[in-house]
Each structure stands twice: as structure tokens, then as C-alpha cells.
Design a protein around this motif. Structure first.
Motif, PDB file in Angstrom:
ATOM      1  N   ALA A   1     109.437-149.990  32.382  1.00  0.00           N
ATOM      2  CA  ALA A   1     110.421-150.989  32.804  1.00  0.00           C
ATOM      3  C   ALA A   1     110.187-152.314  32.083  1.00  0.00           C
ATOM      4  N   ARG A   2     108.915-152.681  31.915  1.00  0.00           N
ATOM      5  CA  ARG A   2     108.597-153.925  31.201  1.00  0.00           C
ATOM      6  C   ARG A   2     109.017-153.832  29.744  1.00  0.00           C
ATOM      7  N   ARG A   3     108.747-152.681  29.109  1.00  0.00           N
ATOM      8  CA  ARG A   3     109.124-152.518  27.702  1.00  0.00           C
ATOM      9  C   ARG A   3     110.639-152.553  27.532  1.00  0.00           C
ATOM     10  N   SER A   4     111.331-151.906  28.457  1.00  0.00           N
ATOM     11  CA  SER A   4     112.793-151.845  28.360  1.00  0.00           C
ATOM     12  C   SER A   4     113.420-153.234  28.461  1.00  0.00           C
ATOM     13  N   ALA A   5     112.807-154.111  29.266  1.00  0.00           N
ATOM     14  CA  ALA A   5     113.385-155.435  29.495  1.00  0.00           C
ATOM     15  C   ALA A   5     112.876-156.480  28.506  1.00  0.00           C
ATOM     16  N   SER A   6     111.931-156.113  27.658  1.00  0.00           N
ATOM     17  CA  SER A   6     111.296-157.093  26.778  1.00  0.00           C
ATOM     18  C   SER A   6     112.269-157.631  25.727  1.00  0.00           C
ATOM     19  N   THR A   7     112.152-158.922  25.473  1.00  0.00           N
ATOM     20  CA  THR A   7     112.904-159.549  24.376  1.00  0.00           C
ATOM     21  C   THR A   7     111.951-160.075  23.297  1.00  0.00           C
ATOM     22  N   ALA A   8     110.668-159.779  23.459  1.00  0.00           N
ATOM     23  CA  ALA A   8     109.667-160.215  22.485  1.00  0.00           C
ATOM     24  C   ALA A   8     109.699-159.299  21.258  1.00  0.00           C
ATOM     25  N   SER A   9     108.938-159.633  20.250  1.00  0.00           N
ATOM     26  CA  SER A   9     108.877-158.792  19.058  1.00  0.00           C
ATOM     27  C   SER A   9     108.282-157.435  19.400  1.00  0.00           C
TER      28      SER A   9
ATOM     29  N   ILE B   1      91.436-145.812   6.632  1.00  0.00           N
ATOM     30  CA  ILE B   1      91.219-145.078   5.386  1.00  0.00           C
ATOM     31  C   ILE B   1      92.582-144.662   4.855  1.00  0.00           C
ATOM     32  N   ALA B   2      92.659-144.346   3.585  1.00  0.00           N
ATOM     33  CA  ALA B   2      93.954-144.099   2.946  1.00  0.00           C
ATOM     34  C   ALA B   2      94.717-142.962   3.607  1.00  0.00           C
ATOM     35  N   ARG B   3      94.004-141.920   4.056  1.00  0.00           N
ATOM     36  CA  ARG B   3      94.669-140.757   4.634  1.00  0.00           C
ATOM     37  C   ARG B   3      95.519-141.115   5.852  1.00  0.00           C
ATOM     38  N   LYS B   4      95.178-142.180   6.540  1.00  0.00           N
ATOM     39  CA  LYS B   4      95.886-142.543   7.771  1.00  0.00           C
ATOM     40  C   LYS B   4      97.225-143.238   7.515  1.00  0.00           C
ATOM     41  N   GLY B   5      97.474-143.650   6.280  1.00  0.00           N
ATOM     42  CA  GLY B   5      98.803-144.153   5.931  1.00  0.00           C
ATOM     43  C   GLY B   5      99.129-145.550   6.391  1.00  0.00           C
ATOM     44  N   LEU B   6      98.121-146.381   6.644  1.00  0.00           N
ATOM     45  CA  LEU B   6      98.396-147.747   7.089  1.00  0.00           C
ATOM     46  C   LEU B   6      99.181-148.522   6.045  1.00  0.00           C
ATOM     47  N   HIS B   7      98.918-148.276   4.774  1.00  0.00           N
ATOM     48  CA  HIS B   7      99.649-148.980   3.710  1.00  0.00           C
ATOM     49  C   HIS B   7     101.141-148.660   3.761  1.00  0.00           C
ATOM     50  N   THR B   8     101.475-147.403   4.069  1.00  0.00           N
ATOM     51  CA  THR B   8     102.881-147.020   4.186  1.00  0.00           C
ATOM     52  C   THR B   8     103.528-147.725   5.365  1.00  0.00           C
ATOM     53  N   LEU B   9     102.798-147.815   6.477  1.00  0.00           N
ATOM     54  CA  LEU B   9     103.326-148.482   7.670  1.00  0.00           C
ATOM     55  C   LEU B   9     103.561-149.964   7.406  1.00  0.00           C
ATOM     56  N   VAL B  10     102.626-150.632   6.754  1.00  0.00           N
ATOM     57  CA  VAL B  10     102.781-152.061   6.468  1.00  0.00           C
ATOM     58  C   VAL B  10     103.977-152.288   5.545  1.00  0.00           C
ATOM     59  N   ALA B  11     104.115-151.444   4.530  1.00  0.00           N
ATOM     60  CA  ALA B  11     105.242-151.596   3.603  1.00  0.00           C
ATOM     61  C   ALA B  11     106.574-151.390   4.323  1.00  0.00           C
ATOM     62  N   ALA B  12     106.617-150.424   5.246  1.00  0.00           N
ATOM     63  CA  ALA B  12     107.854-150.174   5.990  1.00  0.00           C
ATOM     64  C   ALA B  12     108.189-151.339   6.904  1.00  0.00           C
ATOM     65  N   LEU B  13     107.213-151.856   7.612  1.00  0.00           N
ATOM     66  CA  LEU B  13     107.455-152.985   8.515  1.00  0.00           C
ATOM     67  C   LEU B  13     107.870-154.231   7.747  1.00  0.00           C
ATOM     68  N   ALA B  14     107.348-154.389   6.542  1.00  0.00           N
ATOM     69  CA  ALA B  14     107.684-155.568   5.741  1.00  0.00           C
ATOM     70  C   ALA B  14     109.155-155.612   5.365  1.00  0.00           C
ATOM     71  N   ALA B  15     109.835-154.470   5.451  1.00  0.00           N
ATOM     72  CA  ALA B  15     111.269-154.426   5.144  1.00  0.00           C
ATOM     73  C   ALA B  15     112.116-154.924   6.310  1.00  0.00           C
ATOM     74  N   LEU B  16     111.493-155.152   7.477  1.00  0.00           N
ATOM     75  CA  LEU B  16     112.212-155.618   8.654  1.00  0.00           C
ATOM     76  C   LEU B  16     112.075-157.131   8.795  1.00  0.00           C
ATOM     77  N   PRO B  17     112.987-157.771   9.520  1.00  0.00           N
ATOM     78  CA  PRO B  17     112.834-159.206   9.774  1.00  0.00           C
ATOM     79  C   PRO B  17     111.480-159.501  10.422  1.00  0.00           C
ATOM     80  N   MET B  18     110.801-160.540   9.960  1.00  0.00           N
ATOM     81  CA  MET B  18     109.441-160.812  10.417  1.00  0.00           C
ATOM     82  C   MET B  18     109.350-161.075  11.912  1.00  0.00           C
ATOM     83  N   ASN B  19     110.388-161.666  12.482  1.00  0.00           N
ATOM     84  CA  ASN B  19     110.326-161.991  13.913  1.00  0.00           C
ATOM     85  C   ASN B  19     110.641-160.801  14.805  1.00  0.00           C
ATOM     86  N   HIS B  20     110.880-159.630  14.209  1.00  0.00           N
ATOM     87  CA  HIS B  20     111.214-158.444  14.997  1.00  0.00           C
ATOM     88  C   HIS B  20     109.990-157.614  15.370  1.00  0.00           C
ATOM     89  N   TRP B  21     108.819-157.895  14.781  1.00  0.00           N
ATOM     90  CA  TRP B  21     107.693-156.978  14.998  1.00  0.00           C
ATOM     91  C   TRP B  21     106.346-157.675  14.827  1.00  0.00           C
TER      92      TRP B  21
END
Length: 362
Positions: free
Chosen positions: A173-181, A191-211
Motif C-alpha cells: 500500500a505504501r509503494r502504491s501510494a508513493s510519489t517519491a523516486s 562482479i561483472a557477471r551480476k550485470g550492475l553495469h547494464t543496470l546503471v546504463a539502463a537507469l541512466a536513460a531515465l530522468p534522474m529524478n525518477h529513480w
């Protein structure tokens, strides 16, 4: 029954694979079986290959008068030839505990044939396997060209002491009502196998205040990789959106689970215990379509599966969730139901121990 377990380093190492090994040892000891730990040091790949001719280590195992020898499959570089000599001294089954195959990971093309050959040679020396997923079982059969007898005993997530369903409904319920990033959580060794670099690159394509990305995991295993991720975030102008927590104890990690909106770990996994842990807290999961995540994550129901390295699709999924908190909560609700259907550690490890009884009694 007297059993031995071969591992690298300490059984207390923080990772999903070592957690699985600890739970298996605990279940064996709870059933009044003795378990001896045979530890080899973490070293370079060539040094691990040299372990195969470590006569003193082989003699320790041979003198233990075991009824069963378990080997974490991660140790295969040190055992692919050693097991051949152990065959002449042991009168007990050798069972590999397989979490995922090294040869399924991304490696430099020049090295992959060597890794595959060594892993194949090791698996050919064992009598049976304990698999953590059907996907891992199929990967072993594909590498060898034939099926190795064994049992699938799934990891669990009840070790995190998950909240009650009523508490999860409050979180949803808290998540559903949230207006925060959007609070995106990454949990895993950095480590590279976990794909953190891919996640950071994907998030960087979104508006900074969204996440905002909360990163939980050990950065000391590959400091150069962690530095590359930090440099990537700086180049993309989003370094301020990343919060690095390092490895956390159980209480601190629990607070992260409760504060998050979703888990995103786009890596190849032989199972992915973190996915199930997230579901226990009512979090939707974004995982890779490669590996065993599909055995836990149902597309469009409990989360999303994205192709490995596909930054654009990952960004699209994250962006859609940032815009629809109702969808975040809906996916999270079904994720929690999926967790509740999953076997507990006690049930899963009891299944493995029962099967081990069968093969040692033959």
C-alpha cells in the motif's frame, strides 16, 4: 553417515552458493550425520589447476574414511584430475553440488574452450549431482552430452525472516501510494557477471529524478570492476543517484528490502536466491532471461525477464514501473504469493538428505 564437503575458503562466505552449502551441512548434521569440511584456498585459475596434484590434500580426504564425498562444483578446477586418484582410495559416492556452471558465464573467447574442457572433465568424474534448479540440471547434461543422475533441491528464502502477509500488504500500500523516486535495489556481489553495469546504463536513460539505485554487495571481490561501474555512472552524470552500501548484515539488509520498490539484478543465475528473498518482501523482480530466473520469475506476473545486456529493454521496463506505482504493487503482490508457494529450506534440504541416504545405501 560420515560425509565430507570440499569448498574453497570459508563456509561462512557471503554468497547464495555458500548459503546453500551451509544449509545442506546444517540439514545433514541435524539428521545426526557427521560432516567434515575440506577447504582449499582461493587462488588464481592456474594455481587451482595445480591443486589436482596436491598429494597431501588427497591424503586428508582418503584418510577420513568417508561414506560420502560432497564437492561444491565451484571447486572443479582443483578436482577434475584429483578425483581420478580419489577413485582408487575412496569406497564412497562422489556427489557434486552444482549451483551454476563456470562455462555458462561470459569469458574471453580464447579461454572458454579451456574452461569448458576442465568443467566437462570434472563432471565426468562424479557419481551424481545435487542441482539447485532444473535449468542447472539441463546445463550439465548439455555440457556432457548425457544426463548425470541427481536430485533438484531448490534453494529457499525463509532464512531472511520475511514479514507476514499482513505486513507485506502494508508495504504494498505504501509503494502504491508513493510519489517519491523509484527505489531500485541491487543485491549481489559486485562482479561483472551480476550485470550492475547494464543496470546503471539502463537507469541512466531515465530522468534522474525518477529513480535511485541502492547497491548492496561486496565490492572487494573485483575492485577494478566496481571502479568501472562508478566511472560509468560519472560519465552518464548519474553518480549521485547511486547509493553504495557494501555488504550488509541481516538486519540492515532487511531494512533495504522493506525500503525498496523492486529488485533488479540482470545476471545469469543458476537459481538466484536474491530473487526469492525479494519476493518474500513483496518486491517485483527484474532478472535476465538467461539462466534459471524463469523458474522463479513469471513474466508480467511477478516481474520481468530481459535479454542479457539489453539496456534498452531494461530501461523500458524500469521506466514503466517508475510511471505506474500501482503496477509495482500488483507485481509485488503476486511475487509474495509465489514466494509462499516455494518450499522452505527445511523441506528442500530434507529432500536432498533423503536422496543422499538412498545413494549411500546402494
Amino acid at each position: 553417515m560420515r560425509a565430507g564437503l570440499v569448498i574453497y575458503g570459508s563456509l561462512d562466505t557471503l554468497s547464495g552458493g555458500y548459503l546453500y552449502d551451509r544449509m545442506l551441512v546444517r540439514a545433514l548434521r541435524a539428521a545426526d550425520h557427521e560432516v567434515m569440511i575440506f577447504s582449499l584456498p582461493w587462488r588464481s585459475y592456474p594455481a587451482r589447476l595445480a591443486d589436482n596434484w596436491a598429494a597431501a590434500f588427497a591424503a586428508r580426504i582418503a584418510s577420513a574414511r568417508l561414506d560420502l564425498l560432497l564437492q561444491d562444483e565451484l571447486n572443479h578446477p582443483s578436482l577434475f584430475w584429483l578425483n581420478r586418484s580419489l577413485r582408487h582410495t575412496l569406497r564412497c559416492p562422489i556427489v557434486a553440488v552444482v549451483h551454476h556452471l563456470r562455462s555458462q558465464e561470459d569469458h574471453p573467447p580464447a579461454l572458454l574452450p579451456l574452461y569448458r574442457a576442465v568443467e566437462r572433465a570434472y563432471l565426468a568424474t562424479v557419481d551424481a549431482c545435487i542441482y539447485n534448479s532444473q535449468t542447472t540440471r539441463a546445463a550439465v547434461a548439455a555440457l556432457l552430452g548425457y544426463a548425470v543422475p541427481g536430485v533438484v533441491a531448490y534453494p529457499a528464502a525463509d532464512h531472511v525472516q520475511p514479514p507476514s502477509r499482513a505486513e507485506v500488504l502494508t508495504l504494498l500500500a505504501r509503494r502504491s501510494a508513493s510519489t517519491a523516486s523509484l527505489q531500485v535495489l541491487f543485491v549481489g556481489n559486485v562482479i561483472a557477471r551480476k550485470g550492475l553495469h547494464t543496470l546503471v546504463a539502463a537507469l541512466a536513460a531515465l530522468p534522474m529524478n525518477h529513480w535511485q539505485l541502492q547497491i548492496v554487495g561486496n565490492t572487494a571481490l573485483d575492485p577494478a570492476y566496481a571502479d568501472r561501474v562508478r566511472a560509468l555512472a560519472a560519465r552518464k552524470g548519474v553518480a549521485g543517484n547511486l547509493v553504495w552500501h557494501g555488504a550488509l548484515d541481516d538486519a540492515a539488509l532487511r531494512r533495504r528490502w522493506c525500503a525498496a520498490d523492486l529488485l533488479a539484478v540482470p545476471s545469469y543465475e543458476g537459481f538466484g536466491i536474491a530473487y526469492l528473498e525479494a519476493m518474500a518482501f513483496g518486491l517485483p523482480v527484474i532478472a535476465s532471461s538467461a539462466g534459471a530466473a524463469h523458474e522463479i520469475v513469471t513474466q508480467d506476473a511477478t516481474g520481468y525477464l530481459v535479454p542479457p545486456g539489453d539496456e534498452r529493454q531494461l530501461a523500458a521496463r524500469l521506466g514503466a514501473l517508475a510511471r505506474s506505482r500501482a503496477q509495482v504493487a500488483a507485481l509485488g503482490y503476486h511475487a509474495r504469493l509465489r514466494y509462499e508457494r516455494h518450499p522452505t529450506w527445511q523441506t528442500s534440504m530434507a529432500h536432498a538428505v533423503s536422496w543422499l541416504h538412498e545413494i549411500t545405501d546402494r
